[in-house]
Design an enzyme around this catalytic site. Structure first.
Site, short mmCIF file in Angstrom:
data_model
loop_
_atom_site.label_atom_id
_atom_site.label_comp_id
_atom_site.label_asym_id
_atom_site.label_seq_id
_atom_site.Cartn_x
_atom_site.Cartn_y
_atom_site.Cartn_z
N SER A 126 60.96 33.85 29.77
CA SER A 126 59.72 34.62 29.73
C SER A 126 59.06 34.64 31.10
O SER A 126 59.12 33.65 31.85
CB SER A 126 58.77 33.95 28.73
OG SER A 126 57.49 34.52 28.84
N TYR A 150 54.49 26.17 25.82
CA TYR A 150 55.55 27.14 25.57
C TYR A 150 56.28 27.50 26.88
O TYR A 150 57.51 27.44 26.96
CB TYR A 150 54.95 28.40 24.92
CG TYR A 150 55.87 29.58 24.93
CD1 TYR A 150 57.04 29.58 24.16
CD2 TYR A 150 55.59 30.70 25.71
CE1 TYR A 150 57.89 30.68 24.19
CE2 TYR A 150 56.43 31.80 25.73
CZ TYR A 150 57.59 31.78 24.97
OH TYR A 150 58.43 32.87 24.99
N LYS A 154 60.31 26.78 28.24
CA LYS A 154 61.25 27.79 28.75
C LYS A 154 61.79 27.36 30.12
O LYS A 154 62.97 27.52 30.42
CB LYS A 154 60.55 29.15 28.87
CG LYS A 154 60.25 29.81 27.54
CD LYS A 154 61.55 30.28 26.88
CE LYS A 154 61.32 30.81 25.49
NZ LYS A 154 62.56 31.09 24.76
P1 NAD Z 1 60.69 35.88 16.82
O1 NAD Z 1 59.91 34.72 16.34
O2 NAD Z 1 60.50 37.19 16.13
O3 NAD Z 1 62.25 35.55 16.80
C1 NAD Z 1 62.75 34.25 16.97
C2 NAD Z 1 63.73 33.98 15.85
O4 NAD Z 1 64.23 32.66 15.99
C3 NAD Z 1 63.08 34.10 14.46
O5 NAD Z 1 63.87 34.92 13.64
C4 NAD Z 1 63.07 32.66 13.97
O6 NAD Z 1 63.21 32.58 12.56
C5 NAD Z 1 64.25 32.07 14.70
N1 NAD Z 1 64.18 30.63 14.87
C6 NAD Z 1 63.10 29.87 15.20
N2 NAD Z 1 63.45 28.59 15.25
C7 NAD Z 1 64.76 28.51 14.93
C8 NAD Z 1 65.68 27.45 14.79
N3 NAD Z 1 65.30 26.17 15.00
N4 NAD Z 1 66.95 27.73 14.46
C9 NAD Z 1 67.34 29.01 14.24
N5 NAD Z 1 66.51 30.06 14.35
C10 NAD Z 1 65.24 29.82 14.69
O7 NAD Z 1 60.40 36.02 18.38
P2 NAD Z 1 60.85 37.17 19.40
O8 NAD Z 1 59.63 37.84 19.87
O9 NAD Z 1 61.95 37.96 18.83
O10 NAD Z 1 61.38 36.26 20.59
C11 NAD Z 1 62.76 35.99 20.78
C12 NAD Z 1 62.91 35.13 22.02
O11 NAD Z 1 62.36 35.80 23.16
C13 NAD Z 1 62.19 33.78 21.92
O12 NAD Z 1 62.98 32.80 22.53
C14 NAD Z 1 60.92 34.02 22.73
O13 NAD Z 1 60.43 32.82 23.29
C15 NAD Z 1 61.44 34.96 23.80
N6 NAD Z 1 60.37 35.80 24.39
C16 NAD Z 1 59.61 36.58 23.57
C17 NAD Z 1 58.58 37.35 24.13
C18 NAD Z 1 57.70 38.21 23.26
O14 NAD Z 1 56.65 38.64 23.72
N7 NAD Z 1 58.07 38.52 22.02
C19 NAD Z 1 58.35 37.32 25.50
C20 NAD Z 1 59.16 36.52 26.30
C21 NAD Z 1 60.18 35.76 25.74
#
Ligand code: NAD
Ligand code: UDP
Length: 336
Positions: A126, A150, A154
């Protein structure tokens, strides 16, 4: 035969869009998710968009035995690691849970990958690792200074991946620093479905326009930005999904580890996003100004030149398309 790609967190917001793009690009995606922040109801929709069966294993990334079974049962060519916890505020209240899932989960995954001889990994990082950058646009070599638990989880994962890659000849790792992913699949059938009141701006605008919440609180009107509200680099989730496939193809020809910004390269203020969303939905968003949110920064947007130079990726969609697609998803229910 199509390469099989494991998408951890593939039932989540970003992972689900990646799964669809993978299938459309000719890959065979497999999902591992524990549904901590998603619903199995996304799966039939994914399969409808993908036009193929998408195997889904309900399991935890921290569970090495479960990971071993996945690598045993499927001939995985590469892993896209999206599973994790992502709520900045919550991360300060539950730091150990964030270190456990994000850091220990990534360690378990890397261990199981190494054992199975699967050494191509795309990691969801991120832009929050930069904190408030000194210079804009922010490039990958800028100093890192995350201002949340958080963000620090990362960065820990980024650091151990940078240590892991030189330790074996075969590792191919792309660390992708996302700016502000937003929007939904243009079909309107998959999108972001946060539980409760959304923390992020675009999903919150969806729910306000849909009548679920009364008004937007704009966090701060005295930031050092042109209109005093916070500025971010909003990136269409479809562009983001395409970036993962481009990065994976790049890894096929490039060993080692590299870090890439995925952003558009320009920022929009909260007021500009609200105006764009009002155009998209044809409704007025009631809003009020509120104090700054703890931990927020004034302004951040990407220098995405490295991703463009290395694998030809550039965001193709703009803010209007983000808002139109987010609204289409919301107008269709916006939930699973
Ligand atoms: P999200 O919460 O929709 O998706 C994450 C998924 O991981 C979910 O389906 C959740 O059920 C699953 N999960 C959580 N813990 C788990 C575990 N222990 N084992 C297996 N599955 C697990 O979030 P997102 O927005 O799709 O984000 C995906 C990735 O991108 C994350 O790593 C997040 O940190 C990163 N990210 C997101 C954003 C954003 O703004 N959405 C920005 C930067 C980085
Ligand atoms: N924001 C806001 N009200 C909200 C949610 C967000 O004013 O209810 C602002 C926030 O201060 C920031 C921008 O919208 O300037 C994007 O916030 P988001 O949480 O979506 O992304 P992040 O701050 O994590 O980059």
């Amino acid at each position: 035969m199509a390469d099989t790609i494991l998408v951890t967190g593939g039932a989540g917001y970003i992972g689900s869009h990646i799964v669809v793009e993978l299938a459309q690009a000719g890959y065979a995606p497999v999902v591992l998710d524990n549904f901590a922040n998603s619903s199995p109801a996304v799966l039939p929709r994914l399969e409808a968009l993908a036009g193929r069966r998408v195997p889904c294993i309900e399991g935890d990334v921290r569970d090495v035995a479960a990971l071993r079974r996945v690598f045993h049962d499927h001939a995985i060519a590469a892993v896209i690691h999206c599973a994790g916890l992502k709520a900045v505020g919550e991360s300060g209240e539950r730091p150990l849970a964030y270190y456990d899932v994000n850091v220990a989960g990534s360690l378990a995954l890397a261990e199981a990958m190494g054992e199975a001889g699967v050494t191509t990994l795309v990691f969801s990082s991120s832009a929050t690792v930069y904190g408030q950058p000194e210079r804009l646009p922010v490039a990958e070599d800028a100093p890192v200074a995350p201002n949340s638990v958080y963000g620090r989880t990362k960065l820990v994962v980024e650091d151990f991946l940078r240590d892991l890659a030189p330790a074996g000849p075969n590792w191919r790792i792309a660390i992708l620093r996302y700016f502000n992913p937003a929007g939904a699949h243009p079909s309107g059938t998959i999108g972001e479905a946060p539980l409760g009141r959304p923390n992020n701006l675009v999903p919150l605008l969806c729910r306000i326009a849909g009548g679920e919440f009364a008004e937007l609180s704009i966090f701060g009107r005295d930031w050092p930005t042109p209109d005093g509200t916070g500025v971010r680099d909003y990136l269409h989730v479809q562009d983001l999904a395409e970036g993962h496939i481009a990065a994976m193809k790049y890894l096929a020809r490039t060993p080692g580890v590299a870090t890439f910004n995925l952003g558009v390269g320009r920022g929009f203020s909260v007021l500009e996003v609200v105006a764009a969303f009002e155009r998209a939905c044809g409704r007025t968003i009631p809003r009020q100004f509120a104090p700054r949110r703890a931990g927020d920064i004034a302004c951040v947007y990407a220098d995405p030149a490295r991703a463009n130079a290395s694998f030809g990726w550039r965001a193709a969609r703009g803010l209007d398309s983000i808002c139109a697609d987010a609204w289409r998803w919301q107008a269709g229910g916006g939930k699973y």
